[in-house]
Design a protein around this motif. Structure first.
Motif, short mmCIF file in Angstrom:
data_model
loop_
_atom_site.label_atom_id
_atom_site.label_comp_id
_atom_site.label_asym_id
_atom_site.label_seq_id
_atom_site.Cartn_x
_atom_site.Cartn_y
_atom_site.Cartn_z
N ALA A 71 0.80 -1.49 -0.40
CA ALA A 71 -0.16 0.39 -0.04
C ALA A 71 0.98 1.62 0.03
O ALA A 71 0.17 2.19 -0.61
CB ALA A 71 -1.34 -0.22 1.26
N ALA A 72 1.91 1.03 0.72
CA ALA A 72 2.91 1.78 0.68
C ALA A 72 3.88 2.45 -0.73
O ALA A 72 4.39 3.48 -0.28
CB ALA A 72 3.81 2.35 1.48
N ALA A 199 -0.56 5.10 -4.13
CA ALA A 199 -0.15 4.58 -2.94
C ALA A 199 -0.49 5.39 -1.81
O ALA A 199 -0.42 6.47 -1.49
CB ALA A 199 1.73 4.02 -3.43
N ALA A 200 -0.58 5.38 -0.68
CA ALA A 200 -0.50 6.14 0.40
C ALA A 200 0.99 6.20 1.03
O ALA A 200 1.43 5.28 1.83
CB ALA A 200 -1.40 4.80 1.78
N THR A 201 1.64 7.51 0.77
CA THR A 201 2.67 7.76 0.36
C THR A 201 2.22 9.47 1.78
O THR A 201 3.84 9.81 1.90
CB THR A 201 3.48 7.98 -0.62
OG1 THR A 201 2.71 8.65 -1.57
CG2 THR A 201 3.88 6.76 -0.65
N GLY A 202 1.69 9.75 1.72
CA GLY A 202 1.39 11.08 1.69
C GLY A 202 0.90 11.79 1.07
O GLY A 202 1.94 11.60 -0.87
N THR A 203 0.18 12.35 1.39
CA THR A 203 -0.56 13.68 0.10
C THR A 203 0.48 15.00 -0.05
O THR A 203 0.47 15.44 -1.08
CB THR A 203 -1.41 14.13 0.57
OG1 THR A 203 -1.64 15.69 1.52
CG2 THR A 203 -2.92 13.54 0.78
N HIS A 209 -6.04 13.03 -0.83
CA HIS A 209 -5.65 11.93 0.11
C HIS A 209 -6.19 10.12 -0.79
O HIS A 209 -7.65 10.06 -1.48
CB HIS A 209 -6.23 11.91 1.59
CG HIS A 209 -7.52 11.48 1.38
ND1 HIS A 209 -8.22 10.88 2.27
CD2 HIS A 209 -8.96 11.87 0.51
CE1 HIS A 209 -9.71 10.58 2.28
NE2 HIS A 209 -9.97 11.09 1.50
N ASN A 210 -4.90 9.92 -0.71
CA ASN A 210 -5.06 7.94 -1.46
C ASN A 210 -6.25 7.56 -0.22
O ASN A 210 -5.50 7.28 1.09
CB ASN A 210 -4.05 7.60 -1.79
CG ASN A 210 -3.45 8.33 -3.42
OD1 ASN A 210 -4.67 8.87 -4.24
ND2 ASN A 210 -2.81 7.92 -3.53
N ILE A 211 -6.78 6.50 -0.86
CA ILE A 211 -6.99 5.75 -0.04
C ILE A 211 -7.15 3.98 -0.83
O ILE A 211 -7.52 3.92 -1.54
CB ILE A 211 -8.92 5.83 0.51
CG1 ILE A 211 -9.29 7.20 0.97
CG2 ILE A 211 -9.72 4.34 0.63
CD1 ILE A 211 -10.61 7.81 0.94
N VAL A 212 -6.58 3.72 0.49
CA VAL A 212 -6.08 1.38 0.35
C VAL A 212 -6.90 1.20 0.58
O VAL A 212 -7.15 1.29 1.67
CB VAL A 212 -4.63 1.76 0.05
CG1 VAL A 212 -4.51 0.02 -0.25
CG2 VAL A 212 -4.08 2.41 -0.49
N THR A 213 -8.36 0.52 0.16
CA THR A 213 -9.01 -0.70 0.98
C THR A 213 -9.28 -1.48 -0.04
O THR A 213 -9.24 -1.59 -1.03
CB THR A 213 -10.67 0.66 1.34
OG1 THR A 213 -11.79 0.08 2.01
CG2 THR A 213 -11.07 1.55 0.00
N LEU A 215 -13.12 -2.40 1.25
CA LEU A 215 -14.06 -2.89 2.00
C LEU A 215 -15.64 -1.26 0.33
O LEU A 215 -15.18 -0.03 0.27
CB LEU A 215 -14.21 -1.45 2.64
CG LEU A 215 -16.13 -1.29 3.29
CD1 LEU A 215 -16.47 -2.08 4.00
CD2 LEU A 215 -15.85 0.02 4.45
#
Lengths: 365, 275, 178
Positions: A71-72, A199-203, A209-213, A215
């Motif tokens: 995810a990162a 990827a979730a690396t900080g905006t 913002h990125n969301i990895v999910t 759900l």
């Protein structure tokens, strides 16, 4: 550097080294026989090359660490053996559901339960049909030599990134433990997350913002995502089927075998040919996607098929599906950690050849 | 008038304008805001990655403006561990409830803590499984009635509640553990300070930090929000006393490594590589 | 013997049977032959018996697990007893006569015994009986060129244990002289 030099390596070590050379710097593992050399190799090498080896508290934690690292934006992997892979099934499902790339290695041993620690192929179904809940598949490579273990591993992350899917390398205790000569591939550049905009690396306060999910509470939305994923699977099926055809040009009896059992099947085919029986072998290198096209090609000459496996008969179902009952499919397998011998398999081929001869004679009457 | 008006309160930048999905009177909203305010105050929103759990805050990724990753139930510490290891310059927090953190994710919690992962855990303890409709949690109090302890939690069969801060403080990887609550403005301010401190410890590399927030669940407790806060004061706080359970800096150490070394000073192998 | 070898190396854990097998496959690697080395693994490694299968051929190796060896390299009695029944006619059997005193004559099988462990010790090569036996194995089977064998031992002794290279070579020569 004499990089093209053949070196002797255990299969487990070749997997580890090839993973490093394919740009993986994050390995999360937990000890289990017969894959431990892989983790040990990573523990030794990763700190020297700025990578991370982390021994997780459990296989469950390890696969969820792979989820987090992926995810990162990192190339992340884990390895285990059958009982440990069962524990990882939760995380693999989440990885698939969040469309993350990752590589999972299963060095199979006998099951079910604690089973044995000897080589087995009884996780075929688990790998190709049901490693975790939900609508998803993953690409499964089944190498049969130490060289091919290195080659499949080297390719695995590229394919995982390309299709944003988990990729499994399905080996077994025999392949993991044995040493063979291997030519290691050239190291690839370690990629950062730059080409993974999701990827979730900080905006950096510079983007949404990125969301990895995985759900999606709205069923219609979840259905859309699942359908999109299955459309990608069609592309994978079209592009990624890999197999080897061995002496199939005129084969009347075609063996189908993967990984360790294909080595035994190959020896049995040689014996059969020496005895004047037109035998050949299709060896799936990808178990999913299953090489349907390559297998069906053999229908031109084949009168009967034999699925050779180190289990009670799992791949045979895919063989039958691919052949759509256009030819009979028989099974020969050993289970519990027993490796079949070429003599045993050759015995089965002879039986089948005799039956075919009998049928031909009857037709002639 | 507007030109002379002074803004005394506004939504923090680190919160999106999405409407919270929490029940009326639920304290999650306050705690989400406190986390966001801490990100604003420390100027770290752009480099923060939040890991959200399975539970009532499962949709918190819609509320935080930072990048977010949804974890499987209980696995947030493992996921957060890896995110931090991949990008150590990120600030990484896991936001978890009691069932997530102290039941299904206990192994991940304990091991992330003992590894001294440089992550911050915001632990919302409301003594019940809220999202699934009010079942007994690892922190449900003795005799507390829930859907799965309909006659009250019988400690003879269901065992005793887990006091998380007390459990974690003995682990060498823990730099900071504090229990707070948000039942009144004074305690909200104290909670805010604790959350800021937890993030600061992460940024300064001191070690693993956790803030446990004793909370309510009016819906599943079957109480009005006011009565829930009253019940919290009367029953939760005596069982889960507020306070700092671990603070290695306050103990005079630079970080967890120093504190751990002081504790292990008579163990030769543990002291290898240190003076 | 022909050029195809299916060998079993067996003994107690710690006697170096896996290493002996490794030296043999390493020499095959130098001569660019097909080969495989497959150890027994699992709990039996812990102080019990250890063994490895070695295949050398000009054809790709099928199963790396040797069930019908044409070479048996036995460093103790239990290993000899376990594998002697599976050797094929024409096989070469090596056994340490100190640790494996009960060796029988098998028709069509060439058996060579010597007090390898004792000889190693007497020659200041304690712990290198395995390598002495590799020297003897080479003498009886010529599984590679002589020069290759010495290259293989150089490749197998890790740099950290470079001081053991000369003793290993001496052990090979001792075995070759027996």
């Amino acid at each position: 550097m004499a990089e093209n030099k053949k070196v002797l390596m255990k299969g487990n070590e070749a997997l580890a080294e090839a993973a490093i050379r394919s740009g993986c710097r994050f390995f999360f593992g937990y000890p289990i026989t017969p894959q431990t050399e892989l983790a040990a190799y990573m523990a030794k090498r990763m700190p020297k090359i700025g990578g991370t080896y982390l021994q997780a508290e459990s296989e469950v934690a390890a696969i969820n660490m792979v989820y987090g690292a992926s995810a990162a934006g990192a190339r992340a992997m884990t390895s285990s053996s059958s009982p440990g892979i069962s524990l990882k099934s939760e995380g693999v499902s989440y990885i698939a559901g969040a469309d993350l790339p990752a590589v999972i290695i299963n060095v199979m041993r006998g099951g079910p339960g604690l089973g044995s620690i000897q080589p087995s192929q009884s996780d075929y179904w688990q790998a190709t049909k049901a490693l975790g809940h939900g609508d998803y598949q993953m690409i499964v490579y089944a190498p049969s030599t130490v060289q091919e273990m290195a080659d499949c591993m080297y390719r695995a992350f590229d394919v995982a990134d390309q299709y944003r899917t988990p990729v499994m390398i399905l080996a077994d205790g025999m392949l993991g433990q044995m040493m063979e000569p291997v030519i290691l591939p050239e190291p690839k550049e370690v990629k950062d997350a730059a080409d993974k905009p999701w990827a979730a690396t900080g905006t950096g306060l510079a983007r949404e913002h990125n969301i990895v999910t995985s759900l999606y509470l709205d069923p219609a939305e979840l259905e859309r995502y699942n359908i999109a994923r299955y459309e990608r699977y069609e592309v994978i099926k079209a592009n990624e089927q890999r197999f080897e055809a061995y002496q199939t040009e005129d084969a009347e009896i075609v063996l189908v075998a993967f990984g360790a059992s294909s080595r035994i099947a190959r020896s049995a085919v040689m014996k059969a040919r020496a005895a004047g029986i037109k035998a050949g072998m299709i060896r799936p290198i990808t178990l999913w996607p299953f090489p349907v096209d390559g297998l069906r090609e053999t229908l031109k000459t084949a009168k009967a098929y034999l699925s050779v496996e180190m289990n009670m008969g799992q791949m045979i179902e895919d063989v039958r599906l691919a052949l759509r009952d256009e030819a009979p499919v028989e099974f020969y397998g050993r289970t519990g950690g027993i490796i079949p011998t070429p003599v045993e398999v050759f015995g089965k081929i002879k039986e089948m050849a005799a039956a075919l001869d009998g049928a031909t004679a009857k037709e002639a009457e | 008038m507007a030109s002379t008006g002074k803004v005394v309160f506004q939504r923090p930048h680190a919160l999106t304008d999405a409407q919270f999905s929490y029940c009326p009177g639920c304290t999650h909203g306050i705690i989400n805001r406190l986390v966001a305010e801490a990100l604003d105050k420390l100027g770290i929103e752009g480099k923060t990655v939040g890991v959200v759990p399975v539970g009532c805050s499962v949709l918190a990724y819609n509320f935080f403006n930072c990048d977010c990753v949804e974890a499987a139930h209980g696995r947030a510490p493992a996921v957060a561990t890896a995110i931090k290891r991949v990008n150590p310059d990120n600030v990484v927090f896991a936001y978890q409830g009691d069932g997530d953190l102290a039941s299904i994710g206990m192994a991940e919690t304990v091991h992330a803590a003992t590894r001294g992962e440089k992550i911050t855990v915001i632990f919302v303890n409301n003594a019940i499984y809220g999202m699934t409709g009010g079942q007994m949690a690892p922190t449900s109090l003795p005799n507390q009635v829930t859907q799965t302890s309909p006659y009250g939690r019988d400690v003879a069969t269901a065992g005793y509640p887990v006091r998380v801060c007390e459990l974690l403080r003995d682990l060498d990887g823990v730099a900071y553990a504090e229990r707070v609550t948000v039942d009144c403005p004074k305690n909200v301010r104290a909670a805010k300070k604790a959350i800021e401190k937890a993030f600061t410890y992460q940024i300064e590399g001191v070690g693993y930090s956790i803030v446990e927030v004793v909370s309510t669940c009016p819906t599943n407790w079957g109480m009005s929000p006011q009565n829930a806060l009253k019940w919290l004061g009367e029953n939760m706080l005596p069982y889960y006393p507020l306070g700092v359970y671990k603070d290695v800096r306050a103990e005079g150490f630079k970080d967890i490594a120093e504190a751990a070394a002081a504790r292990a000073k008579d163990c030769p192998i543990a002291m290898q590589g240190r003076d | 013997m022909g050029r195809d070898f299916n060998m079993v190396f067996a003994g107690f854990g710690g006697q170096g049977v896996l290493f002996a097998g490794k030296v043999v496959v390493e020499s095959a690697l130098f001569e660019d032959r097909e080969l495989s080395w497959m150890p027994s693994y699992g709990p039996e490694m812990r102080g019990g018996t250890a063994n490895c299968s070695v295949c050398i051929s000009d054809e790709p190796i099928g199963s790396p697990l040797v069930l019908e060896p044409n070479v048996l390299f036995a460093m103790n009695q239990p290993s000899y007893d376990k594998f002697i029944g599976s050797v094929v006619p024409g096989a070469v059997v090596l056994a340490d006569s100190v640790l494996c005193p009960n060796v029988k004559d098998v028709e069509g099988v060439s058996t060579f015994t010597a007090p390898f462990s004792q000889l190693a010790e007497e020659n200041g090569l304690k712990g290198l009986a395995n390598v002495v036996m590799v020297g003897k194995l080479w003498k009886e089977t010529h599984f590679c060129e002589e020069e290759t064998l010495f290259k293989a031992i150089e490749a197998c002794v890790p740099p950290k244990k470079a001081h053991l290279l000369e003793p290993n070579k001496k052990a090979l020569r001792l075995g070759m002289s027996l």
